[in-house]
Design a protein around this motif. Structure first.
Motif, PDB file in Angstrom:
ATOM      1  N   LEU A 222       5.797   3.535  13.828  1.00 48.82           N
ATOM      2  CA  LEU A 222       5.331   2.214  13.395  1.00 48.82           C
ATOM      3  C   LEU A 222       3.877   2.002  13.786  1.00 48.82           C
ATOM      4  O   LEU A 222       3.069   1.502  12.991  1.00 48.82           O
ATOM      5  CB  LEU A 222       6.217   1.132  14.013  1.00 48.82           C
ATOM      6  CG  LEU A 222       5.908  -0.308  13.606  1.00 48.82           C
ATOM      7  CD1 LEU A 222       6.109  -0.500  12.109  1.00 48.82           C
ATOM      8  CD2 LEU A 222       6.812  -1.281  14.382  1.00 48.82           C
ATOM      9  N   ALA A 223       3.520   2.401  15.008  1.00 47.37           N
ATOM     10  CA  ALA A 223       2.144   2.235  15.477  1.00 47.37           C
ATOM     11  C   ALA A 223       1.167   3.061  14.658  1.00 47.37           C
ATOM     12  O   ALA A 223       0.044   2.617  14.374  1.00 47.37           O
ATOM     13  CB  ALA A 223       2.047   2.621  16.949  1.00 47.37           C
TER      14      ALA A 223
ATOM     15  N   LYS B 245       1.211   3.707  11.629  1.00 51.05           N
ATOM     16  CA  LYS B 245       0.988   3.121  10.303  1.00 51.05           C
ATOM     17  C   LYS B 245      -0.072   2.020  10.354  1.00 51.05           C
ATOM     18  O   LYS B 245      -0.548   1.570   9.306  1.00 51.05           O
ATOM     19  CB  LYS B 245       2.299   2.554   9.759  1.00 51.05           C
ATOM     20  CG  LYS B 245       3.343   3.623   9.435  1.00 51.05           C
ATOM     21  CD  LYS B 245       4.652   3.000   8.958  1.00 51.05           C
ATOM     22  CE  LYS B 245       5.694   4.061   8.680  1.00 51.05           C
ATOM     23  NZ  LYS B 245       6.996   3.469   8.276  1.00 51.05           N
ATOM     24  N   GLN B 246      -0.418   1.600  11.568  1.00 52.08           N
ATOM     25  CA  GLN B 246      -1.432   0.563  11.731  1.00 52.08           C
ATOM     26  C   GLN B 246      -2.826   1.191  11.816  1.00 52.08           C
ATOM     27  O   GLN B 246      -2.961   2.377  12.114  1.00 52.08           O
ATOM     28  CB  GLN B 246      -1.151  -0.249  12.998  1.00 52.08           C
ATOM     29  CG  GLN B 246       0.258  -0.802  13.084  1.00 52.08           C
ATOM     30  CD  GLN B 246       0.633  -1.660  11.900  1.00 52.08           C
ATOM     31  OE1 GLN B 246      -0.148  -2.519  11.488  1.00 52.08           O
ATOM     32  NE2 GLN B 246       1.818  -1.439  11.350  1.00 52.08           N
ATOM     33  N   PRO B 247      -3.888   0.419  11.566  1.00 55.62           N
ATOM     34  CA  PRO B 247      -5.250   0.967  11.701  1.00 55.62           C
ATOM     35  C   PRO B 247      -5.533   1.399  13.137  1.00 55.62           C
ATOM     36  O   PRO B 247      -5.011   0.806  14.089  1.00 55.62           O
ATOM     37  CB  PRO B 247      -6.151  -0.219  11.292  1.00 55.62           C
ATOM     38  CG  PRO B 247      -5.269  -1.123  10.500  1.00 55.62           C
ATOM     39  CD  PRO B 247      -3.891  -0.974  11.069  1.00 55.62           C
TER      40      PRO B 247
ATOM     41  N   ASN C  31      -7.344   1.566  16.606  1.00 53.69           N
ATOM     42  CA  ASN C  31      -7.946   0.447  17.327  1.00 53.69           C
ATOM     43  C   ASN C  31      -8.474   0.936  18.675  1.00 53.69           C
ATOM     44  O   ASN C  31      -7.862   0.699  19.726  1.00 53.69           O
ATOM     45  CB  ASN C  31      -6.904  -0.656  17.521  1.00 53.69           C
ATOM     46  CG  ASN C  31      -7.471  -1.890  18.180  1.00 53.69           C
ATOM     47  OD1 ASN C  31      -8.692  -2.027  18.315  1.00 53.69           O
ATOM     48  ND2 ASN C  31      -6.599  -2.799  18.613  1.00 53.69           N
TER      49      ASN C  31
ATOM     50  N   LYS D  70      -8.513  -1.132  21.953  1.00 58.46           N
ATOM     51  CA  LYS D  70      -7.255  -1.399  22.651  1.00 58.46           C
ATOM     52  C   LYS D  70      -7.124  -0.545  23.912  1.00 58.46           C
ATOM     53  O   LYS D  70      -6.334  -0.869  24.807  1.00 58.46           O
ATOM     54  CB  LYS D  70      -6.088  -1.115  21.706  1.00 58.46           C
ATOM     55  CG  LYS D  70      -4.729  -1.579  22.206  1.00 58.46           C
ATOM     56  CD  LYS D  70      -4.594  -3.080  22.136  1.00 58.46           C
ATOM     57  CE  LYS D  70      -3.202  -3.526  22.517  1.00 58.46           C
ATOM     58  NZ  LYS D  70      -3.065  -4.990  22.521  1.00 58.46           N
TER      59      LYS D  70
ATOM     60  N   HIS E 289      -4.056   4.835  18.691  1.00 65.22           N
ATOM     61  CA  HIS E 289      -2.933   4.009  18.257  1.00 65.22           C
ATOM     62  C   HIS E 289      -2.058   3.781  19.486  1.00 65.22           C
ATOM     63  O   HIS E 289      -1.925   4.675  20.320  1.00 65.22           O
ATOM     64  CB  HIS E 289      -2.141   4.691  17.135  1.00 65.22           C
ATOM     65  CG  HIS E 289      -2.874   4.774  15.844  1.00 65.22           C
ATOM     66  ND1 HIS E 289      -3.829   5.741  15.588  1.00 65.22           N
ATOM     67  CD2 HIS E 289      -2.807   4.002  14.721  1.00 65.22           C
ATOM     68  CE1 HIS E 289      -4.319   5.566  14.365  1.00 65.22           C
ATOM     69  NE2 HIS E 289      -3.717   4.515  13.822  1.00 65.22           N
TER      70      HIS E 289
END
Length: 207
Positions: free
Chosen positions: A90-91, A93-95, A97, A100, A166
């Motif tokens: 799931l992570a 699939k995110q942009p 970062n 972070k 990520h």
């Protein structure tokens, strides 16, 4: 218990070369990949060899009414591995970062150290407690572990994704997706230690 000598040498190489937890990695270094693969392989081998040929009576033995059996440890390892990988997918699939990284709780080395000892035990979340879903049967749990670990090894060996930028959140804090992989292997090793404690119990069945 799994010998950590090789893993510590590889982790030291990561720290010395400045590759453990850097901000701008876009893919895994050779050293990072080698370390993760070795940890996943070694803990799989150790777990399977430790429980090999155990009888149903041995798998279900409990040192005390409130303790886990070896079978329940296997179920928990399988549940946790699947949960961590679902979070990782799931992570990813995110942009990416990179900012972070400022919120990371652990370096790679500190993360591994946090998993080594069993003097400070924490209760597993209810969703990861053994016997809470269909993987409560040892055979099912073990088959799941073998299947997902093989898939995870294949991914780590070949991925070019940006695992370092990520992130997933665990009860212990934020970790990056590469750390999630080595955490997964270390989590297995932690419970291999627990299994060995059960095996060493004077009341453990002979067969």
């Amino acid at each position: 218990m799994l010998k950590r000598t090789k893993g510590r040498i590889l982790l030291t190489m990561l720290v010395i070369t400045g590759l453990a937890g850097t901000i701008n990695n876009s893919t895994l270094s050779n050293q990072e990949r080698k370390f993760a693969v070795s940890q996943l392989k070694d803990t799989r081998t150790e777990l399977l060899s430790t429980i090999k040929k155990l009888s149903a009576k041995q798998l279900n033995f409990k040192s005390s009414p409130d303790s886990w059996s070896i079978g329940e440890c296997i179920s928990h390892i399988s549940l946790t591995e699947k949960m961590l990988w679902d979070k990782l997918e799931l992570a990813m699939k995110q942009p990416a970062n990179p900012e972070k990284r400022l919120e990371l709780t652990f370096s790679d080395e500190d993360l591994l150290k946090s998993m080594e000892g069993r003097s400070a035990n924490a209760a597993a979340p209810e969703c990861l407690q053994p016997g809470k879903d269909r993987m409560q049967q040892v055979a099912d749990a073990l088959a799941t572990f073998k299947s997902v670990r093989a898939a995870h090894l294949k991914y780590v060996k070949t991925t070019t994704e940006d695992l370092r930028n990520h992130f997933i959140q665990l009860p212990i804090g934020w970790i990056d997706c590469y750390q999630a992989i080595i955490f997964m292997a270390s989590h297995s090793n932690r419970h291999i230690s627990q299994i060995n404690e059960i095996l060493a119990n004077p009341r453990f069945p002979k067969k």
